[in-house]
Design a protein around this motif. Structure first.
Motif, PDB file in Angstrom:
ATOM      1  N   PRO A   1     -15.011  58.631 -48.686  1.00 37.12           N
ATOM      2  CA  PRO A   1     -14.316  60.164 -48.729  1.00 37.12           C
ATOM      3  C   PRO A   1     -15.169  61.199 -47.775  1.00 37.12           C
ATOM      4  O   PRO A   1     -16.541  60.800 -48.192  1.00 37.12           O
ATOM      5  N   VAL A   2     -14.627  62.039 -47.012  1.00 37.44           N
ATOM      6  CA  VAL A   2     -15.595  62.306 -46.140  1.00 37.44           C
ATOM      7  C   VAL A   2     -14.872  63.726 -45.659  1.00 37.44           C
ATOM      8  O   VAL A   2     -15.713  64.655 -45.274  1.00 37.44           O
TER       9      VAL A   2
ATOM     10  N   THR B   1     -20.824  62.079 -54.012  1.00 40.49           N
ATOM     11  CA  THR B   1     -22.432  61.977 -53.819  1.00 40.49           C
ATOM     12  C   THR B   1     -22.547  62.297 -55.305  1.00 40.49           C
ATOM     13  O   THR B   1     -22.629  62.571 -55.785  1.00 40.49           O
ATOM     14  N   GLU B   2     -24.414  63.315 -55.161  1.00 43.50           N
ATOM     15  CA  GLU B   2     -25.133  63.108 -56.190  1.00 43.50           C
ATOM     16  C   GLU B   2     -24.994  64.747 -56.572  1.00 43.50           C
ATOM     17  O   GLU B   2     -24.761  65.377 -55.472  1.00 43.50           O
ATOM     18  N   VAL B   3     -24.567  65.555 -57.945  1.00 40.67           N
ATOM     19  CA  VAL B   3     -24.681  66.854 -58.382  1.00 40.67           C
ATOM     20  C   VAL B   3     -26.041  67.357 -57.351  1.00 40.67           C
ATOM     21  O   VAL B   3     -26.763  66.438 -57.848  1.00 40.67           O
TER      22      VAL B   3
ATOM     23  N   GLU C   1     -24.000  63.640 -44.766  1.00 40.90           N
ATOM     24  CA  GLU C   1     -24.297  62.131 -44.350  1.00 40.90           C
ATOM     25  C   GLU C   1     -23.210  61.701 -43.748  1.00 40.90           C
ATOM     26  O   GLU C   1     -23.745  60.328 -42.966  1.00 40.90           O
ATOM     27  N   HIS C   2     -22.568  62.170 -43.614  1.00 37.16           N
ATOM     28  CA  HIS C   2     -21.053  61.845 -42.882  1.00 37.16           C
ATOM     29  C   HIS C   2     -20.493  61.930 -41.866  1.00 37.16           C
ATOM     30  O   HIS C   2     -19.798  61.822 -41.120  1.00 37.16           O
ATOM     31  N   SER C   3     -20.520  63.176 -42.123  1.00 34.92           N
ATOM     32  CA  SER C   3     -19.526  64.699 -40.706  1.00 34.92           C
ATOM     33  C   SER C   3     -20.854  65.150 -40.631  1.00 34.92           C
ATOM     34  O   SER C   3     -21.721  65.627 -40.800  1.00 34.92           O
TER      35      SER C   3
END
Length: 273
Positions: free
Chosen positions: A143-144, A202-204, A233-235
């Motif tokens: 998911p991005v 991802t983490e809270v 982290e991805h975008s």
């Protein structure tokens, strides 16, 4: 110089260390094939236990950033993740590329009154309605982006869950004869709450980027309020500008939402009588 990690209720120590080392690898501070400091040195540098260090290094190795050599130490991988390409697209081209590269999951589409701030930005009067579309985009299984759009009812005739599964929002608006003119956007950061953490896997508490856009047509009428939430982290967000625009508002501006300190009271000169 030591860099003790923060012992808080938020991100765990090994995750903090993972993020710090990954950033140093990505920026070349630890180049490909270089030897990382020993576990003992990393313990002293970050003020953590050997268990914490090993968990961070295990995660970095699993992600492809490190490789261990028995008896020699831990090395930065020679086959690091691919460097991101530079963006050279205009606004509509960038929207098209994003739609082409991702697959969409429509989370909800409903009609209602937008929050007061959004209604004001869309020049809507009290009681005016808009279509609210919430979507999640993925590349493969990753998911991005979460897309949260509000479109005034008079511009949203063709917007539905069915059409959004087949076409991107910008395509639907263009097909209705709307021509994009001005776009105003701002970028902020916030900590992931449980909902966004679940959507973006991802983490809270992890930092997320939020890009908010108000899109106008050629007549400078607002046609869409769009909020894109991404995991850094991805975008990333890329800006392409001409040199002669660098000192103008076309490149954006920094706005600090911090009240200015009250001016100091002037000292009164002693009176002479």
């Amino acid at each position: 110089m030591t860099e003790p990690l923060l012992r808080t209720k938020g991100t765990s120590l090994h995750r903090q260390m993972f993020l710090v080392l990954r950033e140093r690898i990505a920026t070349g501070r630890y180049p490909a094939d270089s030897l990382l400091p020993t576990e003992e040195d990393l313990c002293k540098h970050f003020g953590v236990s050997r268990i914490t260090v090993r968990r961070a290094l295990d995660d970095l190795e699993a992600a492809g950033y490190l490789r261990r050599r028995q008896g020699l130490g831990t090395f930065v991988s020679s086959d690091l993740p691919a460097v991101r390409e530079a963006a050279t697209l205009n606004f509509v081209e960038a929207l098209h590329k994003s739609a082409e590269e991702t697959r969409v999951e429509v989370l909800s589409v409903e009609k209602g009154e937008p929050p007061s701030m959004i209604a004001q930005q869309l020049d809507l009067a009290a009681g005016d309605k808009a279509v609210h579309a919430l979507r999640l985009r993925r590349i493969g299984d990753v998911p991005v982006m979460v897309s949260d759009a509000w479109v005034p009812e008079r511009f949203a005739k063709s917007i539905s869950a069915a059409t959004l599964k087949k076409h991107a929002m910008y395509e639907i608006l263009l097909n209705q004869g709307i021509e994009f003119g001005r776009v105003i956007q701002e970028v902020t950061a916030f900590a992931a709450d449980p909902t966004f953490a679940r959507w973006l896997d991802t983490e809270v508490g992890m930092p997320l980027l939020r890009l908010s856009r108000i899109v106008y047509d050629g007549a400078r009428t607002p046609v869409q309020h769009l909020t894109l939430t991404i995991n850094p982290e991805h975008s990333r967000i890329v800006v392409d500008m001409m040199a002669d625009s660098m000192n103008t508002l076309h490149t954006g501006q920094l706005v600090h939402d911090v009240p200015l300190p009250a001016p100091a009271a002037k000292k009164r000169a002693p009176s002479r009588r």
